[in-house]
Design an enzyme around this catalytic site. Sequence first.
Site, PDB file in Angstrom:
ATOM      1  N   CYS A 110       0.765  -1.023  -0.070  1.00 52.71           N
ATOM      2  CA  CYS A 110      -0.062   0.002   0.193  1.00 52.71           C
ATOM      3  C   CYS A 110       1.011   1.344  -0.085  1.00 52.71           C
ATOM      4  O   CYS A 110       1.351   1.619  -0.996  1.00 52.71           O
ATOM      5  CB  CYS A 110      -0.897   0.001   1.213  1.00 52.71           C
ATOM      6  SG  CYS A 110      -2.416   1.180   0.954  1.00 52.71           S
TER       7      CYS A 110
ATOM      8  N   HIS B  65      -3.177  -6.040   2.266  1.00 59.17           N
ATOM      9  CA  HIS B  65      -3.153  -6.228   3.621  1.00 59.17           C
ATOM     10  C   HIS B  65      -3.538  -7.479   3.991  1.00 59.17           C
ATOM     11  O   HIS B  65      -3.821  -8.413   3.255  1.00 59.17           O
ATOM     12  CB  HIS B  65      -4.072  -5.180   4.263  1.00 59.17           C
ATOM     13  CG  HIS B  65      -3.456  -3.982   3.960  1.00 59.17           C
ATOM     14  ND1 HIS B  65      -2.172  -3.047   4.356  1.00 59.17           N
ATOM     15  CD2 HIS B  65      -4.207  -2.945   3.154  1.00 59.17           C
ATOM     16  CE1 HIS B  65      -2.209  -1.876   4.186  1.00 59.17           C
ATOM     17  NE2 HIS B  65      -3.335  -1.609   3.174  1.00 59.17           N
TER      18      HIS B  65
END
Length: 250
Positions: free
Chosen positions: A96, A198
Amino acid sequence: MTRRLRIAHLYPDHMNIYGDRGNIIALQQRCLWRGIACDVLPVGPGTTVDWSAIDIAFFGGGQDSGQALIAEDFLERQGPALRAAIDDGLVMLAICGGYQLLGQYFLTHTGQRLPGIGALDVHTVGGKERLIGNVVIETEPTLCGAPLRLVGFENHSGRTYLGAGVRPLGRVLVGHGNNGEDRTEGAVYRNTIGCYLHGSLLPKNPQLADHLIAVALQRRYADVSALVPLDDTLELAAQRVMAERMLLRN
C-alpha cells in the site's frame, strides 16, 4: 553452518496498518522453524542502513498522517541506496503506502505531485472514492513456478498504474487491484514486490513467504536447495476456503 537472514522493517511505528506487522512475524517464524537464524532491524526516521547487509526488506502501509511523517526521511535518507539495492536484487515486499513510495510519484486528487524513490516503474493518482474489500488474485507462473491464488484485503484511494519496467504481481479475480480498471494487482521488479494486499499477506499466503525466504537464501548463500517443507495444512485450507467463498460471491 547456521544460515542467517537479516530483515529490515521500514518505519514499523508509522507504517503498520491492517496487521502488516504480521508479515515480519511470519517471515521470522518460518525461518526459525527451519533452523534459519533471523534478525530484524527496525528502520525508523534517522536510521542509517547498510543495505548490502540486508536480505529482505519490508515496508508496510499506513494512514496518510503516518506516511506524511516518514516520507521525507525515506526519500532523502534511504531512497538512493535502497533503490540501488533493489536494482541489485534485494528481496523486498512493500504494501500500500510503502508500494506507492517505491514508485515514481503520487498525484493527489488536489493536483499535488509527491515524489517516490523511483525504484518501481509505477505511478499513483489519488481518487475521491476508496477501493475497499477482500481480494483474490492469480499470480503469474514465473513468480513461484506455478500460478498461485493469493488472498488479501485492500483499502486505498490511490490508483496505481504500471509502466513498462515492471510486470503485475497477478490478475484480479475478486476486488479492485491496482486501479479498478485494468484488473492487475501489484508490481514485480527483479526481487521486489509491491502490492495493496493487507491482511496480513504472508500468514494468509505461506507460499509467497517461502518464495521470499528462498530467494533471499539463494542471493546470500548461493543456496539453490529447496526449503525444508512445513506443515501448512491449516494455512492452505484457510486460504482455499477464503478464495472459494469470495469467488462464489463475486
